[in-house]
Design an enzyme around this catalytic site. Structure first.
Site, PDB file in Angstrom:
ATOM      1  CD  GLU A  38     -41.245 -37.235   0.694  1.00 54.02           C
ATOM      2  OE1 GLU A  38     -40.675 -38.246   0.287  1.00 54.02           O
ATOM      3  OE2 GLU A  38     -42.528 -36.959   0.415  1.00 54.02           O
ATOM      4  NE  ARG A 264     -33.680 -48.203   1.885  1.00 51.84           N
ATOM      5  CZ  ARG A 264     -34.293 -47.328   2.418  1.00 51.84           C
ATOM      6  NH1 ARG A 264     -35.051 -47.476   3.514  1.00 51.84           N
ATOM      7  NH2 ARG A 264     -34.570 -46.454   1.779  1.00 51.84           N
ATOM      8  CE  LYS A 274     -39.206 -40.916   5.543  1.00 52.05           C
ATOM      9  NZ  LYS A 274     -39.133 -39.466   4.880  1.00 52.05           N
TER      10      LYS A 274
END
Ligand code: ATP
Ligand code: MG
Length: 558
Positions: A38, A264, A274
């Site tokens: 994104e 992850r 983020k």
């Protein structure tokens, strides 16, 4: 292809096993993966794991990997991030060829599929507020409740949905929801939102749209449009997989991608959220997304971390389904592995202490030969200038040394790297009693660093000539956060390490370093790996990593 293979090496992992089995069973003729960032921030070391996995598998099985911007949330997305992401994926060593896509390219198709679901009685417009919808959704322990709008006719929903698109309604006044099962154990199946109203300008589609699909409604369908075979994502999407599959089964999509989840990357002393990284930049805790303390690819690159070290690290970490926390020293290990082979050796003095060699001719100087990389004879040698006045590292002198200290002290003889043995004869102090200069003698017989009579010294020091050396600023970095689990005690910003940056000015370097380029790593002998900073006009070097981990260094006093 041999060198390519080191890029493609993704290590043994369960995703590769699945792909291999799929190919053997001829379920696919070609493997197609994608990396779907994104564009709402810069890529970080966690993304590197996903990039290496997706691009690496595609390379290994002669398939392809798409770069797809998941740009469904216009309020947080910017062109700057798109550019940075492309730059960083390339830098990491991967190439999407002509396969660059944007979820926003599919808005028209995704919209058509939303109408399709409405017409099939599988989606409805809900006029409830966001809070009401959340409340009706229930929780892990209670089932959800049907919305009063759930049974409105397909025609009415279709009309409202078209008017949503036409811009008749304000933000958040209505949503489109799938009609699945409000009592499903998996909350994601309790009539998830497919479209929301958002009157916002999109970086690519401008003001063409004022309704935007949710991640869940856009992602799998984008995969299907692109013919993705294996949609590899992180574990937090595991609970979304039934929904992913539901859309694929209930829509006339051109392909049937399958989603697989892996753990992850989590690193200690490091934040990979983020949201937090954005705040660090916004609040000025760091100088920008490419601050060398940031775990972003741009920050790591500026700190001097080679892309090969990131790939090596990711391969060592491996791909599993169990979440785990990786020790940052493992990353440092990969960095040193690569830099040790590639970095040219240089001499630099971080905290200079002047040494005058009293028996060396006053106007004399000479060139000595220094090795550029002991592990790589092809890197050759260079000449370094020696003279009567030199600088050594302040830490390499102690007036009253403890027993285990073997470096310079009054009366002690040491070797100067590539030069001579010197002995400290006198210590000069200023009015405050601080040592400002050492007076030494040298033994001309020891040129090159060995005594013909075979006598030994216990320490070899790095140095630079006072006259020829050039001044520079050197920045030393420590972890950005001072606890291994930043934020675990509450406020993540309270865990920022106040000593994460130490700026040393007045350092002295070998003159050859004036021409150093940012992408060329150097090893300052005995100090660590460094690289020239890109963001500064004057001569500034960043420390990439020390020579060994600092724990070991504190244990060692020589
Ligand atoms: P957010 O969605 O909160 O903005 P994100 O880190 O998930 O942040 P994306 O841009 O959606 O950011 O991530 C792109 C891809 O990178 C996703 O497939 C995601 O699963 C993967 N990814 C993100 N963080 C990590 C991580 N720490 N380890 C491995 N893969 C990651
Ligand atoms: Mg995400």
């Amino acid at each position: 292809m041999a060198s390519e293979n080191s890029v493609t090496e993704t290590g043994n992992n369960f995703v590769r096993d699945i792909i291999r089995a799929d190919l053997e069973a001829k379920r696919h003729s070609e493997i197609v993966t994608r990396f779907p960032p994104e564009p709402n921030g810069y890529l970080h070391i966690g993304h590197a794991k996903s990039i290496c996995l997706n691009f690496g598998l595609a390379q290994e099985f002669q398939g392809r990997c798409h770069l797809r911007f998941d740009d469904t949330n216009p309020t947080k997305e910017e062109q700057e991030y798109i550019d940075a992401i492309e730059r960083d994926v390339r830098w990491l060593g991967f190439d999407w060829g002509s396969h660059l896509y944007y979820a926003s390219d599919y808005f028209e198709q995704i919209y058509a599929w939303a109408e399709y679901l409405i017409q099939a009685g599988k989606a409805y417009v809900d006029d409830s507020s966001i809070e009401e919808i959340r409340e009706m959704r229930g929780s892990l322990t209670e089932p959800g409740r049907n919305s009063p709008f759930r049974d409105r006719s397909a025609d009415e929903s279709l009309d409202l949905f078209r008017r949503m698109r036409a811009g008749e309604f304000p933000n958040a006044s209505r949503v489109l929801r799938a009609k699945i099962d409000m009592s499903a154990g998996n909350i994601n199946l309790r009539d998830p939102v497919l479209y929301r109203i958002l009157h916002a300008e999109h970086p690519r589609t401008g003001t063409r749209w004022c309704i935007y699909p949710t991640y869940d409604f856009a992602h799998g369908q984008s995969d299907a449009i692109e013919g993705i075979t294996h949609s590899i994502c992180t574990l937090e999407f595991e609970d979304h997989r039934p929904l992913y599959d539901w859309f694929i089964e209930n829509l006339p999509v051109p392909a049937r991608p399958r989603q697989y989840e892996f753990a992850r990357l989590n690193l200690d002393y490091t934040v990979l959220s983020k949201r937090v990284l954005t705040e660090l930049v916004r609040q000025g805790h760091v100088s920008g997304w490419n601050d060398p303390r940031m775990p972003t690819l741009a920050g790591l690159r500026r700190r001097g971390v080679p892309a090969a070290a990131l790939r090596d690290f990711v391969r060592r970490v491996g791909v599993a389904r169990a979440n785990s926390q990786v020790d940052v020293s493992m990353f440092d290990f990969s960095i040193r592995e690569v830099l040790n082979k590639t970095a040219l050796r240089r001499m630099a003095v971080l905290r200079p202490l002047k040494v005058v060699i009293e028996n060396y001719p006053a106007d004399g100087s000479e060139d000595l030969e220094a090795i550029n990389n002991p592990d790589d004879p092809a890197a050759g040698t260079r000449r370094i200038r020696f003279g009567r006045e030199i600088y050594v590292e302040r830490d390499d002198f102690m007036e009253n040394p403890p027993k285990q200290f073997f470096r310079l002290s009054p009366g002690r003889e040491v070797r100067l790297r590539y030069a001579y043995f010197i002995t400290c004869r006198e210590v000069i102090k200023d009015a405050q009693g601080e040592v400002v200069e050492l007076r030494c003698s040298y033994d001309p017989e020891t040129r090159g660093g060995n005594a013909p009579d075979g006598r030994k010294v216990k320490a070899t020091l790095h140095w630079v000539a006072a006259a020829e050396s050039i001044p520079a600023e050197i920045r030393l970095y420590d972890h950005l956060f001072c606890r291994p689990d930043p934020g675990a005690a509450g406020d993540v910003f309270a865990d920022l390490n106040p000593a994460s940056l130490e700026v040393l000015s007045g350092c002295r370097l070998e003159p050859i370093l004036a021409e150093a380029k940012a992408e060329e790593p150097v090893q300052f002998e005995r100090l660590g790996y460094f690289c020239r900073d890109t963001g500064s006009e004057s001569l500034v070097f960043n420390r990439t990593v020390g020579l060994r981990d600092s724990y070991a260094k504190t244990q060692q006093t020589v």
